[in-house]
Structures are given as structure tokens and as C-alpha cells.
Design a protein around this motif. Structure first.
Motif, PDB file in Angstrom:
ATOM      1  N   ASP A 107      -5.720   6.620 -20.764  1.00 25.14           N
ATOM      2  CA  ASP A 107      -5.164   5.263 -20.846  1.00 25.14           C
ATOM      3  C   ASP A 107      -3.876   5.114 -20.040  1.00 25.14           C
ATOM      4  OD1 ASP A 107      -7.256   4.498 -22.421  1.00 25.14           O
ATOM      5  OD2 ASP A 107      -6.178   4.705 -24.333  1.00 25.14           O
ATOM      6  N   LYS A 108      -3.059   6.177 -19.992  1.00 24.76           N
ATOM      7  CA  LYS A 108      -1.798   6.101 -19.243  1.00 24.76           C
ATOM      8  C   LYS A 108      -2.055   5.952 -17.745  1.00 24.76           C
ATOM      9  CE  LYS A 108       1.373   8.479 -22.399  1.00 24.76           C
ATOM     10  NZ  LYS A 108       2.296   9.638 -22.568  1.00 24.76           N
ATOM     11  N   ILE A 109      -3.043   6.702 -17.270  1.00 24.11           N
ATOM     12  CA  ILE A 109      -3.383   6.607 -15.842  1.00 24.11           C
ATOM     13  C   ILE A 109      -3.967   5.230 -15.554  1.00 24.11           C
ATOM     14  CG2 ILE A 109      -4.972   7.459 -14.056  1.00 24.11           C
ATOM     15  CD1 ILE A 109      -4.508  10.269 -15.128  1.00 24.11           C
ATOM     16  N   ALA A 110      -4.793   4.729 -16.458  1.00 23.36           N
ATOM     17  CA  ALA A 110      -5.372   3.390 -16.286  1.00 23.36           C
ATOM     18  C   ALA A 110      -4.270   2.340 -16.162  1.00 23.36           C
ATOM     19  CB  ALA A 110      -6.292   3.058 -17.466  1.00 23.36           C
ATOM     20  N   GLU A 111      -3.225   2.499 -16.999  1.00 25.59           N
ATOM     21  CA  GLU A 111      -2.094   1.552 -16.958  1.00 25.59           C
ATOM     22  C   GLU A 111      -1.347   1.651 -15.627  1.00 25.59           C
ATOM     23  OE1 GLU A 111       1.980   0.450 -19.454  1.00 25.59           O
ATOM     24  OE2 GLU A 111       0.615   2.003 -20.201  1.00 25.59           O
ATOM     25  N   LYS A 112      -1.139   2.890 -15.141  1.00 23.65           N
ATOM     26  CA  LYS A 112      -0.466   3.094 -13.855  1.00 23.65           C
ATOM     27  C   LYS A 112      -1.244   2.417 -12.730  1.00 23.65           C
ATOM     28  CE  LYS A 112       1.858   7.612 -14.548  1.00 23.65           C
ATOM     29  NZ  LYS A 112       1.639   7.861 -15.983  1.00 23.65           N
ATOM     30  N   VAL A 113      -2.573   2.626 -12.721  1.00 19.78           N
ATOM     31  CA  VAL A 113      -3.432   2.052 -11.689  1.00 19.78           C
ATOM     32  C   VAL A 113      -3.362   0.527 -11.717  1.00 19.78           C
ATOM     33  CG1 VAL A 113      -5.849   1.713 -10.991  1.00 19.78           C
ATOM     34  CG2 VAL A 113      -5.031   4.002 -11.552  1.00 19.78           C
ATOM     35  N   THR A 114      -3.502  -0.046 -12.910  1.00 16.13           N
ATOM     36  CA  THR A 114      -3.505  -1.511 -13.062  1.00 16.13           C
ATOM     37  C   THR A 114      -2.179  -2.120 -12.636  1.00 16.13           C
ATOM     38  OG1 THR A 114      -5.030  -1.272 -14.937  1.00 16.13           O
ATOM     39  CG2 THR A 114      -3.953  -3.392 -14.681  1.00 16.13           C
ATOM     40  N   THR A 115      -1.082  -1.471 -13.033  1.00  7.95           N
ATOM     41  CA  THR A 115       0.254  -1.975 -12.704  1.00  7.95           C
ATOM     42  C   THR A 115       0.496  -1.919 -11.199  1.00  7.95           C
ATOM     43  OG1 THR A 115       1.081  -1.198 -14.851  1.00  7.95           O
ATOM     44  CG2 THR A 115       2.721  -1.700 -13.164  1.00  7.95           C
ATOM     45  N   LEU A 116       0.133  -0.799 -10.578  1.00  8.84           N
ATOM     46  CA  LEU A 116       0.340  -0.664  -9.137  1.00  8.84           C
ATOM     47  C   LEU A 116      -0.533  -1.631  -8.348  1.00  8.84           C
ATOM     48  CD1 LEU A 116       0.750   3.118  -8.201  1.00  8.84           C
ATOM     49  CD2 LEU A 116       2.362   1.259  -7.835  1.00  8.84           C
ATOM     50  N   TRP A 117      -1.760  -1.809  -8.784  1.00  5.55           N
ATOM     51  CA  TRP A 117      -2.682  -2.717  -8.077  1.00  5.55           C
ATOM     52  C   TRP A 117      -2.100  -4.130  -8.025  1.00  5.55           C
ATOM     53  CZ3 TRP A 117      -6.448  -2.698  -4.725  1.00  5.55           C
ATOM     54  CH2 TRP A 117      -7.299  -3.789  -4.599  1.00  5.55           C
ATOM     55  N   ALA A 118      -1.366  -4.523  -9.060  1.00  6.23           N
ATOM     56  CA  ALA A 118      -0.782  -5.872  -9.116  1.00  6.23           C
ATOM     57  C   ALA A 118       0.498  -5.988  -8.295  1.00  6.23           C
ATOM     58  CB  ALA A 118      -0.496  -6.246 -10.573  1.00  6.23           C
ATOM     59  N   ASP A 119       1.040  -4.863  -7.834  1.00  8.84           N
ATOM     60  CA  ASP A 119       2.298  -4.895  -7.085  1.00  8.84           C
ATOM     61  C   ASP A 119       2.075  -5.553  -5.721  1.00  8.84           C
ATOM     62  OD1 ASP A 119       4.387  -3.736  -5.126  1.00  8.84           O
ATOM     63  OD2 ASP A 119       5.157  -3.129  -7.085  1.00  8.84           O
ATOM     64  N   PRO A 120       2.965  -6.470  -5.311  1.00 14.84           N
ATOM     65  CA  PRO A 120       2.803  -7.167  -4.025  1.00 14.84           C
ATOM     66  C   PRO A 120       2.697  -6.224  -2.820  1.00 14.84           C
ATOM     67  CG  PRO A 120       4.481  -8.251  -5.350  1.00 14.84           C
ATOM     68  CD  PRO A 120       4.115  -7.000  -6.075  1.00 14.84           C
ATOM     69  N   ALA A 121       3.406  -5.095  -2.850  1.00 13.77           N
ATOM     70  CA  ALA A 121       3.365  -4.156  -1.722  1.00 13.77           C
ATOM     71  C   ALA A 121       1.987  -3.502  -1.597  1.00 13.77           C
ATOM     72  CB  ALA A 121       4.442  -3.083  -1.891  1.00 13.77           C
ATOM     73  N   ILE A 122       1.396  -3.181  -2.744  1.00 14.10           N
ATOM     74  CA  ILE A 122       0.063  -2.565  -2.732  1.00 14.10           C
ATOM     75  C   ILE A 122      -0.982  -3.604  -2.324  1.00 14.10           C
ATOM     76  CG2 ILE A 122      -1.717  -1.455  -4.155  1.00 14.10           C
ATOM     77  CD1 ILE A 122       0.673   0.363  -3.459  1.00 14.10           C
ATOM     78  N   GLN A 123      -0.833  -4.837  -2.785  1.00 15.29           N
ATOM     79  CA  GLN A 123      -1.749  -5.901  -2.387  1.00 15.29           C
ATOM     80  C   GLN A 123      -1.651  -6.185  -0.888  1.00 15.29           C
ATOM     81  OE1 GLN A 123      -4.279  -7.852  -3.924  1.00 15.29           O
ATOM     82  NE2 GLN A 123      -4.110  -6.045  -5.237  1.00 15.29           N
ATOM     83  N   LYS A 124      -0.429  -6.152  -0.367  1.00 15.55           N
ATOM     84  CA  LYS A 124      -0.219  -6.363   1.068  1.00 15.55           C
ATOM     85  C   LYS A 124      -0.890  -5.234   1.859  1.00 15.55           C
ATOM     86  CE  LYS A 124       3.511  -7.427   4.344  1.00 15.55           C
ATOM     87  NZ  LYS A 124       4.981  -7.482   4.531  1.00 15.55           N
ATOM     88  N   THR A 125      -0.780  -4.021   1.339  1.00 12.34           N
ATOM     89  CA  THR A 125      -1.421  -2.861   1.983  1.00 12.34           C
ATOM     90  C   THR A 125      -2.934  -3.009   1.949  1.00 12.34           C
ATOM     91  OG1 THR A 125       0.418  -1.474   1.206  1.00 12.34           O
ATOM     92  CG2 THR A 125      -1.559  -0.335   1.996  1.00 12.34           C
ATOM     93  N   TRP A 126      -3.454  -3.455   0.815  1.00 18.28           N
ATOM     94  CA  TRP A 126      -4.911  -3.638   0.681  1.00 18.28           C
ATOM     95  C   TRP A 126      -5.417  -4.676   1.685  1.00 18.28           C
ATOM     96  CZ3 TRP A 126      -9.409  -1.930  -0.425  1.00 18.28           C
ATOM     97  CH2 TRP A 126     -10.484  -2.791  -0.629  1.00 18.28           C
ATOM     98  N   LYS A 127      -4.662  -5.746   1.872  1.00 24.00           N
ATOM     99  CA  LYS A 127      -5.070  -6.782   2.828  1.00 24.00           C
ATOM    100  C   LYS A 127      -5.069  -6.242   4.265  1.00 24.00           C
ATOM    101  CE  LYS A 127      -3.855 -10.959   0.228  1.00 24.00           C
ATOM    102  NZ  LYS A 127      -3.629 -10.316  -1.065  1.00 24.00           N
ATOM    103  N   ALA A 128      -4.236  -5.228   4.514  1.00 24.58           N
ATOM    104  CA  ALA A 128      -4.165  -4.622   5.854  1.00 24.58           C
ATOM    105  C   ALA A 128      -5.195  -3.500   6.027  1.00 24.58           C
ATOM    106  CB  ALA A 128      -2.764  -4.059   6.099  1.00 24.58           C
ATOM    107  N   ALA A 129      -5.917  -3.181   4.948  1.00 24.08           N
ATOM    108  CA  ALA A 129      -6.824  -2.021   4.942  1.00 24.08           C
ATOM    109  C   ALA A 129      -7.880  -2.016   6.039  1.00 24.08           C
ATOM    110  CB  ALA A 129      -7.493  -1.895   3.574  1.00 24.08           C
ATOM    111  N   PRO A 130      -8.426  -3.178   6.457  1.00 21.11           N
ATOM    112  CA  PRO A 130      -9.443  -3.125   7.517  1.00 21.11           C
ATOM    113  C   PRO A 130      -8.977  -2.478   8.812  1.00 21.11           C
ATOM    114  CG  PRO A 130      -9.503  -5.259   6.430  1.00 21.11           C
ATOM    115  CD  PRO A 130      -8.292  -4.541   5.915  1.00 21.11           C
TER     116      PRO A 130
END
Length: 299
Positions: free
Chosen positions: A55-78
Motif C-alpha cells: 500500500d505504501k508503494i501504491a501511495e508513492k506511485v499515485t502521488t508522483l503520477w499526479a505531480d505536474p513534473a511527472i505529468q509534463k515528462t509523460w507528455k514528452a514521452a513520445p
């Protein structure tokens, strides 16, 4: 058993995907928000195969995924080499995938990613005909096994080579200065030049240009279209079907001057099961016809 095994694979995919995004965000100098920095340190130092989901890792993943920097990185992924290119699907379904009673669906299995090492044979029967599908990895250490398999197994009737259509602007980690597609084309040419192929004229050569969905998505981006047109001048975005025009241009690069070989090309999307069924039906017929022809029977 195999379907249930995909639960662990999918959760590992989530961890690999997040680790990739964290490392890429650092390279791009996209900075996560305060508390999330410690989560980034965790994923940077993590060894996926030694990490047990909780559950702790799940929380880390969910929290990071919502971070604007990670979302910006995901949009640049292609634009960079991301193994988990279905990370958005995994995150949308994370609660379901991580549930103790979870059983993977066909859609989940299709999106699971596991590196192929060694030689794996899957046997199945269709219309009373038995088939053996030998899967060998595409990484450099695995490629040495290809020619040996073709050369030593007389029962090999066809070779299927997969090329990813969306890799035209992804840099290869294997050879600096080349895109993944350039390397893929180079390897395909090496296969065509190999002694195993040149001495087995009865073998059916099949080129699957996969990920039409991802190519189509990239061709909606102005910068990607410009890059693609520079690499493939034959591409016509004004064609009646621009995607087919793009696929044809890639196909011509793969086949090049190897006109002495008959290469059967299919444009595929592994997530489109009905399309893959039609492709496999056509492939079966092609292999069957070629076997008859090599036996002297006209078809």
C-alpha cells in the motif's frame, strides 16, 4: 496460471514506468513538488525485481503520477525511449490491478510488458493444424540466437520480424546517434543477408510494422510530422489515408533494395485483436501456399 502470472508483471510494469519517468524528469530538469522528492529518491534507488508491492508503494506511485513534473515528462514521452508506453492505462486501472482478488483481463494482458530472454515456444492448434511459435528477444545478446534457430530447425517455415512504427524519433540506447527505427532497419537487413535466410528459399518472410495507433497519434503533432517527412519524403499527409501513406513509406525503407526477397508486410496494432486475427489468418494462408509452392504444387 499464465494469466494470473500477469498480475505480477503488470505491477512490475508500473514500478518500471514510474522509475523511468522519475529518471527522465531529472534529465529534462523538471522538478517535482517538495514532499515528492523523497518518493523520487525511492524510485531512483529501487531494484524492481526485489521490490514487493504494498500500500505504501501504491501511495508513492499515485502521488508522483499526479505531480505536474511527472505529468509534463509523460507528455514528452513520445520523444524518448519509454518501455512502459501504456503507463496511462496502468495508472487509470491501478486500483483494480493492485486489488488482492484481481484477475487480469485480455486488455490487461495485451498491455503487459516483459523482456524476452532466451527462446520461448508456444504451441497451439488452429483448424486441426498444429503451430509452434518461437519467440526470441530482439536485444543484441539475443539476436545471435536467431540464425542458429533458423539454421538448425528444419521445421521453421516462416520468420516474423517486428518493427515499431513510432520509433522514428526515439534515440537508440544500443547505438549512440541512431534512432531505434534506424537500428531496427539495420538489423532487418542483416537478417535478409544472413546465410540462414539465403540458403532456405522456402522460408516465408513476414514484416510486421507494429504500433499503427502510436504512429497515428504522433502524426497529429506538428513537430513529429516535420521530423517524419524529413526522414520519409514519400509520406503524403494529404493522401486519402495519411496513416497508410506513412506506413508505406516506412515499409519501403525496411525493404530497401532487397527486391530478390518476397517480403509480406502487415501493418499491425497488437491491441486491436480483431485486426490481429485477420492478419494471422492471412499469414497462415501465405505460409500454407508457400509450403505447397516449395513442394512443387502450383497454387
Amino acid at each position: 496460471v499464465e494469466v494470473h502470472g500477469h498480475k505480477e508483471i503488470l505491477l512490475q510494469n508500473v514500478l518500471i514506468g514510474m522509475q523511468e519517468l522519475v529518471k527522465q524528469a531529472e534529465k529534462l530538469e523538471y522538478h517535482v513538488q517538495g514532499e515528492n522528492r523523497k518518493h523520487c529518491r525511492f524510485f531512483n534507488q529501487m531494484t524492481v525485481v526485489e521490490t514487493e508491492w504494498n500500500d505504501k508503494i501504491a501511495e508513492k506511485v499515485t502521488t508522483l503520477w499526479a505531480d505536474p513534473a511527472i505529468q509534463k515528462t509523460w507528455k514528452a514521452a513520445p520523444g524518448f525511449q519509454l518501455q512502459m508506453n501504456h503507463m496511462d492505462y496502468l495508472m487509470e486501472n491501478l486500483e483494480r490491478i493492485s486489488h488482492p482478488d484481481y484477475v487480469p483481463t485480455n486488455e490487461d494482458v495485451l498491455r503487459a510488458r516483459q523482456r524476452t530472454t532466451g527462446e520461448h515456444t508456444t504451441s497451439f492448434v488452429i483448424d486441426k493444424t498444429g503451430w509452434d511459435l518461437i519467440d526470441v528477444g530482439g536485444q543484441r545478446p539475443e539476436r545471435a540466437k536467431w540464425e542458429t534457430i533458423i539454421d538448425t530447425k528444419e521445421s521453421v517455415n516462416a520468420v516474423i520480424f517486428f518493427g515499431a512504427l513510432d520509433e522514428f524519433n526515439m534515440q537508440s540506447s544500443e547505438e549512440v546517434g541512431k534512432t531505434k527505427m534506424e537500428l531496427s532497419i539495420q538489423v532487418f537487413h542483416e537478417v535478409l543477408l544472413s546465410e540462414a535466410i539465403s540458403t532456405r528459399s522456402s522460408i516465408t518472410l513476414l514484416l510486421f510494422l507494429n504500433k499503427t495507433d502510436l504512429l497515428e497519434s504522433k502524426l497529429k503533432n506538428e513537430d513529429d510530422v516535420k521530423t517524419f517527412r524529413n526522414l520519409f519524403p514519400a509520406y503524403n499527409p494529404e493522401a486519402e489515408n495519411p496513416l497508410i501513406s506513412a506506413c508505406d513509406a516506412v515499409r519501403d525503407k525496411f525493404i530497401g533494395d532487397f527486391t530478390e526477397h518476397i517480403i509480406y508486410t502487415h501493418y499491425t496494432c497488437a491491441l486491436n485483436t480483431s485486426l490481429m486475427q485477420s492478419v494471422f489468418k492471412a499469414v497462415r494462408q501465405t505460409i500454407f501456399d508457400n509450403r505447397l509452392s516449395s513442394s512443387g504444387v502450383r497454387v
